[in-house]
Design an enzyme around this catalytic site. Structure first.
Site, PDB file in Angstrom:
ATOM      1  N   LYS A  87       0.801  -1.226   0.000  1.00  0.00           N
ATOM      2  CA  LYS A  87       0.000   0.000   0.000  1.00  0.00           C
ATOM      3  C   LYS A  87       0.838   1.283   0.000  1.00  0.00           C
ATOM      4  O   LYS A  87       0.423   2.305  -0.539  1.00  0.00           O
ATOM      5  CB  LYS A  87      -0.938   0.013   1.207  1.00  0.00           C
ATOM      6  CG  LYS A  87      -1.951  -1.128   1.202  1.00  0.00           C
ATOM      7  CD  LYS A  87      -3.321  -0.603   0.981  1.00  0.00           C
ATOM      8  CE  LYS A  87      -4.408  -1.614   0.764  1.00  0.00           C
ATOM      9  NZ  LYS A  87      -4.263  -2.980   1.217  1.00  0.00           N
ATOM     10  N   GLU A 109     -10.044   6.260   3.203  1.00  0.00           N
ATOM     11  CA  GLU A 109     -10.951   5.247   3.731  1.00  0.00           C
ATOM     12  C   GLU A 109     -10.105   4.027   4.061  1.00  0.00           C
ATOM     13  O   GLU A 109      -9.055   3.820   3.468  1.00  0.00           O
ATOM     14  CB  GLU A 109     -11.994   4.877   2.677  1.00  0.00           C
ATOM     15  CG  GLU A 109     -11.542   3.851   1.612  1.00  0.00           C
ATOM     16  CD  GLU A 109     -10.400   4.312   0.711  1.00  0.00           C
ATOM     17  OE1 GLU A 109     -10.220   5.536   0.565  1.00  0.00           O
ATOM     18  OE2 GLU A 109      -9.690   3.457   0.153  1.00  0.00           O
ATOM     19  N   SER A 376       1.748  -9.775  -1.165  1.00  0.00           N
ATOM     20  CA  SER A 376       1.390  -8.362  -0.985  1.00  0.00           C
ATOM     21  C   SER A 376       1.582  -7.825   0.423  1.00  0.00           C
ATOM     22  O   SER A 376       1.731  -6.615   0.601  1.00  0.00           O
ATOM     23  CB  SER A 376      -0.066  -8.149  -1.422  1.00  0.00           C
ATOM     24  OG  SER A 376      -0.921  -9.038  -0.725  1.00  0.00           O
TER      25      SER A 376
END
Ligand SMILES: *Cc1c(COP(=O)(O)O)cnc(C)c1O
Length: 392
Positions: A87, A109, A376
């Protein structure tokens, strides 16, 4: 190169937003197209990716897992990136853009809290005010990440409407943006939302695939047969796939969450099982009931628990460039254990879906196929939940 000027990937994508946001999206688009060509911006982004986030991440040959499954499996180690998942690639890119646009405040969010943490991290790094919208259901489930966001100096704003999860947090964040658009930049966490977000987030995450392509060519002197990645909104998957788009022989496989099972109706397999419609400003695949209402998604992995998906994935599916499969909660737990015990790497529950998928791939593919799997994120955030499910 897609999307077109209006943000369409074939029939998907676009901008479905209230009039008040059109100018903000226009401003963002213009700034991004300038930044993309600006040497200084590119150097700055590269600097933070390297010295702050820890890029390049390794491409690691998983020897024992490979022997077990009869393939040659490499893991792209986004789990080793600062804050523990991919991220941060996106939030770093977007905060540098926000600074260029002289915005004073950041909103985001979050579902699992990973994007909230990655956003609060970059807001702290540059001293910007930061508000993170989060459903009260998720606040309850993800207490550690809520605390991390607060430690980083950001505020968590509880959302009590609807299913009180990611979908509702996104709706509230969009509402905030409409009101405060002059001072505020909205950092969306995946390749979703209105144009230019799906393109921009993809470009920021595409570093994953650019590195992986170079690394595999250096190690194996050839391109992989398969790329495998889990798909929530789809940013780590697109990030891995993008640099290989023109390599027609490289097959792309996106793995969605089948939750309690595809037949149960409680899942997040948007591409495998969903219809087409508009959600959060973009046209793409989504989960809806027979009245066209958005369904609540379910997955054991909070990061996959979203009823929509990025429009570029809907397009890849339509043109047959990528295949999408679904792996359920129980299988994901098995994938989680499999990687932990064969490689000494505890994965996040999201990529654990992709790891389990390798067992299905084994049945379909020739021996010694070359595979790159996007790992990830790491599993620390999930240990608490797993300890309740697995009795060791
Ligand atoms: C958020 C998250 C995902 C899902 O998001 P994508 O946009 O589909 O990549 C996957 N893995 C981890 C570790 C995450 O934190």
């Amino acid at each position: 190169m897609l999307p077109d000027k209006k943000g369409h990937f074939g029939n998907f994508g676009g901008k479905f937003v209230p009039e008040t946001l059109m100018s903000a999206l226009g401003e963002l688009e213009k700034e991004y197209s300038l930044a993309k060509k600006d040497k200084k911006f590119k150097a700055q982004f590269a600097y933070y990716l390297k010295d702050y986030a820890g890029r390049p991440t390794p491409l690691y040959f998983a020897r024992r897992l490979s022997e077990l499954l009869g393939m040659r499996i490499y893991l792209k180690r986004e789990d080793l990136l600062h804050t523990g998942a991919h991220k941060l690639n996106n939030t770093l890119g977007q905060i540098l853009l926000a600074l260029r646009m002289k915005k004073k405040r950041i909103i985001a969010e979050t579902g699992a809290g990973q994007h909230g943490v990655a956003t609060a991290t970059v807001a702290a790094l540059f001293g910007l005010e930061c508000d993170v919208y989060m459903g009260t259901e998720d606040i309850e489930r993800q207490r550690i990440n809520v605390f991390r966001v607060k430690l980083l100096g950001a505020r968590v704003i509880p959302v009590k409407s609807g299913s009180r999860t990611l979908k509702d947090a996104t709706t509230e964040a969009i509402r905030d943006w409409v009101t405060n658009v002059n001072t505020t930049h909205y950092i969306i966490g995946s390749v979703v939302g209105p144009h230019p977000y799906p393109m921009m987030v993809r470009d920021f995450q595409a570093v994953i695939g650019r590195e992986a392509r170079q690394q595999i060519l250096a190690r194996e002197k050839r391109l992989p047969d398969y790329l495998v990645a889990c798909v929530g909104g789809g940013s780590n998957a697109i990030g891995l796939f993008h640099a290989f788009f023109k390599d027609k022989k490289v097959k792309f496989i996106g793995v969605e969450a089948a939750g309690f099972g595809l037949a149960s109706g409680k899942h997040a397999a948007t591409l495998v099982k969903g219809g087409v419609g508009v959600l959060h400003g973009t046209k793409s695949a989504l989960l809806e009931d027979k009245f066209g209402q958005i369904n609540t998604a379910h997955s054991i992995a909070a990061g996959l628990d979203y009823p929509g998906v990025g429009p570029e994935h809907a397009y890849y599916k339509k043109i047959g460039r990528a295949d999408y499969a679904a792996v359920d909660d129980k299988q994901a737990l098995e994938g989680f254990g499999l990687l932990s015990e064969t490689e000494g790497i505890i994965p996040a529950l999201e990529p654990a879906h992709a790891i389990y998928y390798l067992k299905k791939l084994k049945a379909k593919t020739k021996k010694n196929s070359l595979v790159i799997l996007c790992l990830s994120g790491r599993g620390d955030k999930d240990i608490h939940l797993i300890s309740e499910k697995l009795k060791l």
